[in-house]
Scaffold this motif. Structure first.
Motif, short mmCIF file in Angstrom:
data_model
loop_
_atom_site.label_atom_id
_atom_site.label_comp_id
_atom_site.label_asym_id
_atom_site.label_seq_id
_atom_site.Cartn_x
_atom_site.Cartn_y
_atom_site.Cartn_z
N VAL A 1 29.48 84.09 28.32
CA VAL A 1 28.50 83.90 29.39
C VAL A 1 29.10 83.06 30.53
CG1 VAL A 1 26.30 82.81 29.98
CG2 VAL A 1 26.48 84.23 27.94
N ALA A 2 29.87 82.04 30.17
CA ALA A 2 30.48 81.18 31.18
C ALA A 2 31.37 81.98 32.11
CB ALA A 2 31.27 80.05 30.51
N VAL A 3 32.24 82.82 31.54
CA VAL A 3 33.13 83.63 32.37
C VAL A 3 32.32 84.60 33.22
CG1 VAL A 3 35.01 85.30 32.37
CG2 VAL A 3 35.06 83.36 30.78
N ALA B 1 30.64 75.45 33.53
CA ALA B 1 29.98 76.67 33.99
C ALA B 1 28.60 76.85 33.39
CB ALA B 1 30.85 77.89 33.67
N VAL B 2 28.45 76.65 32.07
CA VAL B 2 27.16 76.82 31.40
C VAL B 2 27.09 75.80 30.27
CG1 VAL B 2 27.09 79.31 31.90
CG2 VAL B 2 28.01 78.52 29.70
N THR B 3 25.99 75.85 29.53
CA THR B 3 25.89 75.06 28.30
C THR B 3 25.62 76.01 27.14
OG1 THR B 3 23.51 74.67 28.52
CG2 THR B 3 24.99 73.08 29.57
N GLU B 4 26.03 75.58 25.95
CA GLU B 4 25.83 76.36 24.74
C GLU B 4 25.48 75.42 23.61
OE1 GLU B 4 27.97 79.96 22.24
OE2 GLU B 4 29.25 78.51 23.25
N GLU B 5 24.30 75.58 23.05
CA GLU B 5 23.83 74.75 21.94
C GLU B 5 23.98 73.26 22.26
OE1 GLU B 5 25.73 76.07 18.38
OE2 GLU B 5 24.72 78.01 18.38
#
Length: 483
Positions: A282-284, A433-437
Motif C-alpha cells: 500500500v505504501a508503494v 508513506a502509510v501506517t500498518e498495524e
C-alpha cells in the motif's frame, strides 16, 4: 500530543535564532530536556556532556550577537556512535572500545562545527554496526519510540529512536546496507543515504575502505523533515583529501517539480525478498498515486536482480565477509571474546565460510561492478526508482523481519530492497508513506548517482502528500508543546 506534525524543523529553529525569538542556549536546553524524557523509553543515548554542550550554545549566541552568520549556528546535532567527536568516546557498541576517547573530530563532524552546529550527544548502535537490531553488551538495547517491544532498526537505530520520539532535531548516521534507511522506515522519520563517494568516512570506526565492501558505507543525514536532509547534506559533502573514495561533485538544490514530468519507475515486491506485508505494498502504491496525481509519468518495472548465484543481499555479505571475518575479529580483539550473541553468530558464520582466494575476491568485485553498472544504467533511464525499504514495519525484538522464517533471524533478505541501491552506490532516501498495524511504513526513493536533488525533491513531494512525520506523531501517545 503536540498537534500531529511534531516539533519545528531545523530550518525553522535556525530562523527563530536568527530573528532573536529563541537563543541557542534555550534551544539546546529544551532539546536536552526532551531527550531526558524520551531516552527513559528508548535507551538510545550512549554519551552526553550537557555542561559542555550548553557552554557551546552560549558561545554560539555570543557569536551571533557579534555578527556571525554561519548557516547552522547554534543547531544541536546528534551523532551516531561510530563517528569521532573530539574528546568523546567512539565505541561502536563494542567492549573492545571501552575507555576510548577520540582526539579529533570525524571530517563530517568538523564540517558541522565549522558551519556553527553543536554536537549534542552520541547515539547507540549494534556491535560494530553489524545488525538491523540495535543492541550491544556495552550500552544495552534501544527500543522503538512507539512500541518498546519492537526494534528501532539499525545500525543507526539510536538516531532513529530519538528522532522518532520527536526528541532530537537532526542527526548524522551511516549506511552500508541500509543503516540509515531502515531505522528511518521503522521509526517514521526521514533519512538519506548519499551517493557512494558523496561524503567522506574519515573518523569512522571501524573504517571500511580497506575492507571487503570498500566504498559501500556512506555518512548521511537523518531528520524528521525532508528539508533538513537538504540543509545538512551540502555541509557534510565533498572530498577531504583523506578518504580515497570521497569526491567533489556538483550538488544541485532539489528542483521545483512543476516544470516537467518526472519518469518514475517502481516495483512493490522482489523475487529475491520475502513477500512484502500488505501495508508495504500500500505504501508503494500510495507513493505512485501521489506522483501520478502530480503529473509525473509512472511505470511499473521488473525488479532489478543481480543474477547468477547471488542476490544483492548475498553479494553484499560475500564482499563483507570475504576475509572470513578476520578484520572484524581484529577490530574487537580487545573485547576478549565478550560479544553480543548476534554479533558472535556473525563472527562464527564468517569464520566458517570457505576461504576466499585473491582471485575469487577479485571475481566477486567484478560481479559488484557489473551489477553496479547495470543498476546505474537502469537509474539513468528514469528520474527516480521507487520501491519498499524493507519487507515490513519494525519487528519485535529478537524476531525475524517480516516474511523471514522465525528460525532464520540472521538472514537479511528482507532488506534486499536496500542492498540493491547500496551495492549500486546510488543515493536513496526513506520517507514515511502509510501506517500498518500502528507502525509507520516508509518508501524508498533512489536516483542516478549524484542526483540527490531528485531524490530529495520527490521525498519532499511525498512528505507533503502522504503526511511525512505527521504519520508518526498521530501514532505517538505523548508529546509536549513546542518551545
Amino acid at each position: 500530543m503536540d498537534g500531529g506534525a511534531g516539533r519545528p524543523s531545523a530550518r525553522t529553529w535556525l530562523d527563530r535564532m536568527a530573528r532573536g525569538t529563541c537563543s541557542a542556549r534555550e534551544l539546546v536546553a529544551d532539546v536536552l530536556a526532551r531527550v531526558d524524557a524520551a531516552d527513559a523509553r528508548v535507551h538510545a543515548v550512549v554519551h552526553r556532556d550537557d555542561a559542555a554542550v550548553l557552554a557551546a550554545a552560549e558561545r554560539a549566541d555570543a557569536a551571533r550577537r557579534s555578527g556571525d552568520r554561519r548557516p547552522l549556528l547554534g543547531l544541536p546535532v546528534s551523532i551516531k556512535d561510530v563517528l569521532d567527536v573530539d574528546g568523546w568516546p567512539t565505541t561502536a557498541g563494542s567492549l573492545a572500545r571501552r575507555g576510548h576517547v577520540a582526539d579529533r573530530d570525524a571530517t563530517v563532524v568538523a564540517r558541522l562545527r565549522a558551519a556553527g552546529a553543536i554536537p549534542l550527544l552520541k547515539t547507540n548502535v549494534p556491535e560494530l554496526s553489524s545488525s538491523f537490531e540495535t543492541d550491544n553488551l556495552l550500552h544495552g538495547r534501544s527500543d522503538h519510540p512507539l512500541d518498546r517491544s519492537r526494534t528501532p532498526g539499525g545500525s543507526s537505530g539510536g538516531e532513529g529512536a530519538l528522532l522518532g520520539a520527536d526528541a532530537t532535531i537532526v542527526g548524522i548516521g551511516t549506511d552500508g546496507g541500509g543503516s540509515i534507511r531502515v531505522p528511518s522506515h521503522y521509526c517514521g522519520t526521514v533519512g538519506l543515504r548519499p551517493t557512494t563517494g558523496r561524503t567522506p568516512e574519515t573518523g569512522l570506526w571501524p573504517p571500511t575502505r580497506a575492507a571487503g565492501t570498500m566504498d559501500f558505507t556512506c555518512v548521511g543525514p537523518m531528520a524528521r523533515h525532508v528539508e533538513d536532509l537538504t540543509l545538512l547534506l551540502p555541509v557534510i559533502a565533498g572530498a577531504d583529501g583523506v578518504d580515497p573514495y570521497a569526491v567533489d561533485a556538483p550538488l544541485a538544490e532539489p528542483p521545483a517539480l512543476g516544470g516537467r514530468a518526472l519518469r518514475v519507475a517502481w516495483y512493490a515486491g522482489h523475487p529475491d525478498a520475502p513477500a512484502p506485508t500488505p501495508g508495504t505494498v500500500v505504501a508503494v502504491h500510495a507513493a505512485v498515486a501521489a506522483l501520478a496525481d502530480a503529473g509525473h509519468e509512472v511505470e511499473e518495472i521488473a525488479p532489478p536482480r543481480v543474477g547468477g548465484e547471488h542476490t544483492a543481499t548475498t553479494l553484499f555479505f560475500a564482499a563483507a565477509g570475504a576475509d572470513g571475518g578476520a578484520g572484524m575479529r581484529e577490530a574487537v580483539a580487545a573485547a576478549g571474546g565478550r560479544h553480543h550473541p548476534q554479533f558472535q553468530a556473525l563472527l562464527d558464520g564468517a569464520a566458517g565460510a570457505p576461504t576466499v582466494t585473491a582471485g575469487a575476491y577479485l571475481a566477486l568485485q567484478e560481479q559488484v561492478f557489473a551489477f553496479r553498472a547495470r543498476m546505474r544504467a537502469l537509474a539513468a533511464e528514469h528520474d527516480v526508482l521507487l520501491s519498499p525499504v524493507a519487507s515490513g514495519p519494525a519487528p519485535r525484538h529478537g524476531e525475524a523481519p517480516a516474511g523471514v522464517p522465525a528460525d532464520a533471524y540472521l538472514r537479511y533478505e528482507a532488506f534486499e530492497f536496500c542492498h540493491l541501491n547500496a551495492v549500486a552506490g546510488l543515493p536513496a532516501a526513506s520517507v514515511p508513506a502509510v501506517t500498518e498495524e500502528g507502525l509507520p511504513v516508509g518508501v524508498q526513493i533512489a536516483a542516478a548517482a549524484f542526483r540527490e536533488d531528485l531524490v530529495l525533491a520527490v521525498a519532499a513531494l511525498l512528505e507533503r502528500e502522504l503526511g511525512g512525520f505527521r504519520l508518526n506523531r498521530r501514532l505517538a501517545t505523548a508529546g509536549d508543546a513546542p518551545l
